[in-house]
Design an enzyme around this catalytic site. Structure first.
Site, short mmCIF file in Angstrom:
data_model
loop_
_atom_site.label_atom_id
_atom_site.label_comp_id
_atom_site.label_asym_id
_atom_site.label_seq_id
_atom_site.Cartn_x
_atom_site.Cartn_y
_atom_site.Cartn_z
N HIS A 85 0.82 -1.22 0.00
CA HIS A 85 0.00 0.00 0.00
C HIS A 85 0.85 1.27 0.00
O HIS A 85 0.33 2.36 -0.24
CB HIS A 85 -0.94 0.03 1.21
CG HIS A 85 -1.99 -1.03 1.18
ND1 HIS A 85 -2.82 -1.22 0.10
CD2 HIS A 85 -2.34 -1.96 2.11
CE1 HIS A 85 -3.64 -2.23 0.37
NE2 HIS A 85 -3.36 -2.70 1.57
N ASP A 104 -2.94 -10.60 -2.43
CA ASP A 104 -3.54 -10.10 -1.19
C ASP A 104 -4.99 -9.70 -1.48
O ASP A 104 -5.32 -9.27 -2.59
CB ASP A 104 -2.74 -8.88 -0.71
CG ASP A 104 -3.12 -8.43 0.69
OD1 ASP A 104 -2.39 -8.77 1.64
OD2 ASP A 104 -4.15 -7.75 0.83
N HIS A 119 -6.52 -7.16 -0.51
CA HIS A 119 -6.59 -5.72 -0.73
C HIS A 119 -5.76 -5.34 -1.96
O HIS A 119 -4.68 -5.88 -2.17
CB HIS A 119 -6.06 -4.96 0.49
CG HIS A 119 -6.76 -5.30 1.76
ND1 HIS A 119 -6.28 -6.24 2.63
CD2 HIS A 119 -7.91 -4.83 2.30
CE1 HIS A 119 -7.10 -6.35 3.67
NE2 HIS A 119 -8.11 -5.51 3.49
N ASP A 131 -4.93 -12.91 3.43
CA ASP A 131 -6.23 -12.48 3.92
C ASP A 131 -7.36 -12.78 2.94
O ASP A 131 -8.50 -12.41 3.17
CB ASP A 131 -6.22 -10.99 4.29
CG ASP A 131 -5.39 -10.14 3.35
OD1 ASP A 131 -5.02 -10.63 2.27
OD2 ASP A 131 -5.11 -8.98 3.70
#
Length: 376
Positions: free
Chosen positions: A161, A198, A200, A286
């Site tokens: 990120h 991931d 996200h 995740d």
């Protein structure tokens, strides 16, 4: 008789360094002065005070400890371990601006929130972040240099990120981007593929390589507005990098069959066209069903690993590097990493089927003769 590769027949290097455990953010620390409007601080403070259950910072040292504890109890044949070195300012500067790096360095030894967007530091965080980036560099050096068949960097804080100028989403330095840039600048790799699984979207990695003609970024993630709210299919890069950003936003219920279809039918032809010199994976865990964001199983992670390993074998002499990103349910994080390592070490990638189909078939067979006669 067909020969099968056994677990342990492939050489796998895991990069792990206890210095990354020194990153211990405190959820109740105040924000850095000037970083947030006081009204927002007051709102967040009120939420903390009113919470029935204390909120703890999800990206904590226990994540790495859960992984290493499981690998100690259940070692994977063929896996060996090395520690890392801290990434240098020059290495970080290939993807982050000088002013950003200096701002992060200024936080060394301090404890505070940086941003409302879930990013905080503790006194050991900057040192840990340098080692995390250095771990990713060490992994790619080992693979490109031929010292390991594949490598897995157990990094924290995670990185995907963080963009060139901002820490976001638990991330300070973008570990996989630093490793990709190092592969190009120092190791002679011309084309680098980054796969991000991931849950996200890897918005920071996308931003860094948005206009690059030599880095393909392929990202499967839960669709916006899920955090960070980016990663629509129309985001494809621009300039010389147009078409080299490939986003696959997915609905929340997706599990193994959907992800395998995406990787087989979108990633495989993309890689056939791009022909990378090395493959890096932002490996978040995740997407696992226990993390409550998507519905992947351990077999799903194993099957995805098999696909990218197959691509690495075909296109870049097996050069494959995994870099840990998210995953906050400790059991699924640790077991997911171990599942990936089993496949990297030579284990057969699992066959994927719709969850429950085998069990339903068994139940159908059990009940199949129950209603053949007439009702008495």
């Amino acid at each position: 008789m067909e020969d099968f590769i056994l677990i342990g027949e492939r050489d796998v290097l895991v990069i792990h360094d206890d210095r990354m455990l020194a990153h211990k953010p405190d959820a109740e620390e105040p924000f850095q002065p000037g970083k947030l409007d006081s009204r927002v601080q007051a709102i967040l403070g009120g939420l903390f005070e009113a919470a029935v259950i204390k909120w703890s910072y999800p990206e904590h040292p226990g994540r790495l400890l859960a992984i290493t504890d499981l690998l100690t109890r259940e070692p994977v044949p063929g896996v060996r371990y090395e520690t890392a070195r801290a990434a240098t300012e020059e290495e970080l500067g290939r993807v982050h601006t000088t002013s950003y790096i200096e701002n992060i360095y200024a936080l060394r030894g301090k404890q505070a929130w940086l941003d409302v967007d879930t990013t905080a530091v503790s006194p050991g965080s900057v040192d840990a972040a340098e080692v995390a980036a250095g771990s990713a560099i060490a992994a790619v050096e080992a693979v490109v240099g031929g010292r390991a068949g594949s490598a897995f960097a157990l990094c924290r804080p995670p990185g995907h990120h963080a963009n060139s100028v901002r820490a976001r989403g638990f991330c300070l330095f973008n570990n996989v981007a630093v490793a990709a840039a190092h592969a190009q600048a120092a190791l002679g790799c011309e084309r680098v593929l980054i796969v991000d699984w991931d849950v996200h979207h890897g918005n920071g990695t996308q931003s860094i390589f948005w206009a690059s003609p030599d880095v393909m970024f392929f990202d499967t993630h839960r669709a916006p507005p899920f955090y960070p709210g980016t990663g629509s299919k129309e985001e494809v890069g621009e300039g010389l990098g147009e078409g080299l950003t490939v986003n696959v936003p997915l609905p929340a219920g997706c599990g193994d069959p959907a992800l395998i279809k995406v990787y087989r039918e979108i990633l495989v032809p993309a890689v056939e066209w791009f022909k990378p010199d090395v493959i890096l994976v932002s490996a978040g865990f995740d997407m696992h069903q226990l993390d409550l964001c998507m519905n992947l199983s351990y077999n799903g992670f194993g099957a995805l690993t098999g696909i990218v390993q197959e691509l690495a074998d075909k296109h870049c002499d097996g050069r494959l590097v995994m870099v840990l990103e998210g995953g906050y349910h400790l059991e699924s994080l640790a077991r997911g990493v171990r599942t990936v390592l089993e496949v990297l070490a030579g284990g057969e990638p699992p066959e994927i089927e719709e969850p429950g189909l085998r069990e339903v078939a068994e139940l159908v067979a059990f009940h199949s003769t129950a209603f053949k006669g007439s009702v008495a």
